[in-house]
Write a protein that holds these residues in place. Structure first.
Motif, PDB file in Angstrom:
ATOM      1  N   VAL A  28       0.838  -1.205   0.000  1.00 52.55           N
ATOM      2  CA  VAL A  28       0.000   0.000   0.000  1.00 52.55           C
ATOM      3  C   VAL A  28       0.872   1.254   0.000  1.00 52.55           C
ATOM      4  O   VAL A  28       0.605   2.208  -0.744  1.00 52.55           O
ATOM      5  CB  VAL A  28      -0.963  -0.018   1.213  1.00 52.55           C
ATOM      6  N   TRP A  29       1.930   1.257   0.815  1.00 53.43           N
ATOM      7  CA  TRP A  29       2.838   2.409   0.866  1.00 53.43           C
ATOM      8  C   TRP A  29       3.471   2.649  -0.496  1.00 53.43           C
ATOM      9  O   TRP A  29       3.538   3.776  -0.995  1.00 53.43           O
ATOM     10  CB  TRP A  29       3.899   2.165   1.941  1.00 53.43           C
ATOM     11  N   TRP A  30       3.934   1.563  -1.109  1.00 51.13           N
ATOM     12  CA  TRP A  30       4.591   1.680  -2.399  1.00 51.13           C
ATOM     13  C   TRP A  30       3.619   2.172  -3.469  1.00 51.13           C
ATOM     14  O   TRP A  30       3.946   3.028  -4.301  1.00 51.13           O
ATOM     15  CB  TRP A  30       5.161   0.321  -2.785  1.00 51.13           C
ATOM     16  N   LEU A  31       2.416   1.659  -3.456  1.00 51.18           N
ATOM     17  CA  LEU A  31       1.419   2.092  -4.436  1.00 51.18           C
ATOM     18  C   LEU A  31       1.031   3.553  -4.220  1.00 51.18           C
ATOM     19  O   LEU A  31       0.770   4.279  -5.188  1.00 51.18           O
ATOM     20  CB  LEU A  31       0.192   1.188  -4.374  1.00 51.18           C
ATOM     21  N   ASP A  60       7.289  -0.770 -13.671  1.00 49.78           N
ATOM     22  CA  ASP A  60       8.315  -1.632 -13.070  1.00 49.78           C
ATOM     23  C   ASP A  60       8.033  -1.896 -11.596  1.00 49.78           C
ATOM     24  O   ASP A  60       8.219  -3.009 -11.102  1.00 49.78           O
ATOM     25  CB  ASP A  60       9.700  -1.003 -13.236  1.00 49.78           C
ATOM     26  N   ILE A  61       7.592  -0.867 -10.885  1.00 49.39           N
ATOM     27  CA  ILE A  61       7.280  -1.027  -9.467  1.00 49.39           C
ATOM     28  C   ILE A  61       6.092  -1.972  -9.290  1.00 49.39           C
ATOM     29  O   ILE A  61       6.090  -2.828  -8.410  1.00 49.39           O
ATOM     30  CB  ILE A  61       7.027   0.347  -8.811  1.00 49.39           C
ATOM     31  N   LEU A  62       5.081  -1.825 -10.126  1.00 47.47           N
ATOM     32  CA  LEU A  62       3.918  -2.717 -10.028  1.00 47.47           C
ATOM     33  C   LEU A  62       4.304  -4.169 -10.299  1.00 47.47           C
ATOM     34  O   LEU A  62       3.712  -5.089  -9.730  1.00 47.47           O
ATOM     35  CB  LEU A  62       2.813  -2.263 -10.981  1.00 47.47           C
ATOM     36  N   THR A  69       2.159  -8.851  -2.964  1.00 45.13           N
ATOM     37  CA  THR A  69       0.835  -8.819  -2.348  1.00 45.13           C
ATOM     38  C   THR A  69       0.104 -10.138  -2.548  1.00 45.13           C
ATOM     39  O   THR A  69      -0.453 -10.697  -1.601  1.00 45.13           O
ATOM     40  CB  THR A  69       0.006  -7.661  -2.942  1.00 45.13           C
ATOM     41  N   THR A  70       0.110 -10.640  -3.746  1.00 43.03           N
ATOM     42  CA  THR A  70      -0.601 -11.901  -3.997  1.00 43.03           C
ATOM     43  C   THR A  70       0.078 -13.068  -3.287  1.00 43.03           C
ATOM     44  O   THR A  70      -0.599 -13.994  -2.844  1.00 43.03           O
ATOM     45  CB  THR A  70      -0.704 -12.181  -5.503  1.00 43.03           C
TER      46      THR A  70
END
Length: 130
Positions: A28-31, A60-62, A69-70
């Protein structure tokens, strides 16, 4: 049939939820950081070459965040099912042990000589190894 056994918390029962919360928090923080920088225009040098493209960095981050997360969610739900299955297996093993003890007591208390040998001869499928 005996009532279901109550589950007790093992020594590492705090690790799984803590790991999941950490990974989800990191995601969440990264997003949120990515969302703040998503609308910025690409930076170019004097020759017109793209030096920094926020959209490319976001992609790239995603590619890193979503698998984390998954994985966290999959581990959490998969491990929960494993715990329940193990508890049921332990309960079934207890019931089988009790049934075996009851059968042994009946056979041992019988007045018919060689009762077990006769039963093996008459019902061989009940004595097959599985």
């Amino acid at each position: 049939m005996t009532p279901p056994a109550t589950q007790t918390a093992g020594p590492g029962s705090w690790f799984r939820p803590l790991l999941t919360i950490l990974l989800l928090g990191l995601s969440v923080w990264w997003l949120a950081l990515v969302a703040l920088r998503l609308g910025l225009e690409p930076r170019t040098d004097d020759a017109g070459n793209v030096v920094l493209d926020e959209f490319q960095r976001t992609k790239d981050i995603l590619l890193v965040v979503l698998p984390l997360t998954t994985t966290a969610l999959g581990y959490w739900f998969g491990a929960q099912g494993k715990t329940e299955a193990e508890a049921k297996a332990v309960e079934a093993e207890k019931e089988a042990t009790q049934a075996n003890a009851a059968l042994t007591a009946v056979v041992d208390s019988s007045s018919v000589p060689h009762l077990l040998t006769q039963a093996r001869k008459n019902y061989p499928q009940a004595f097959e190894k599985r």
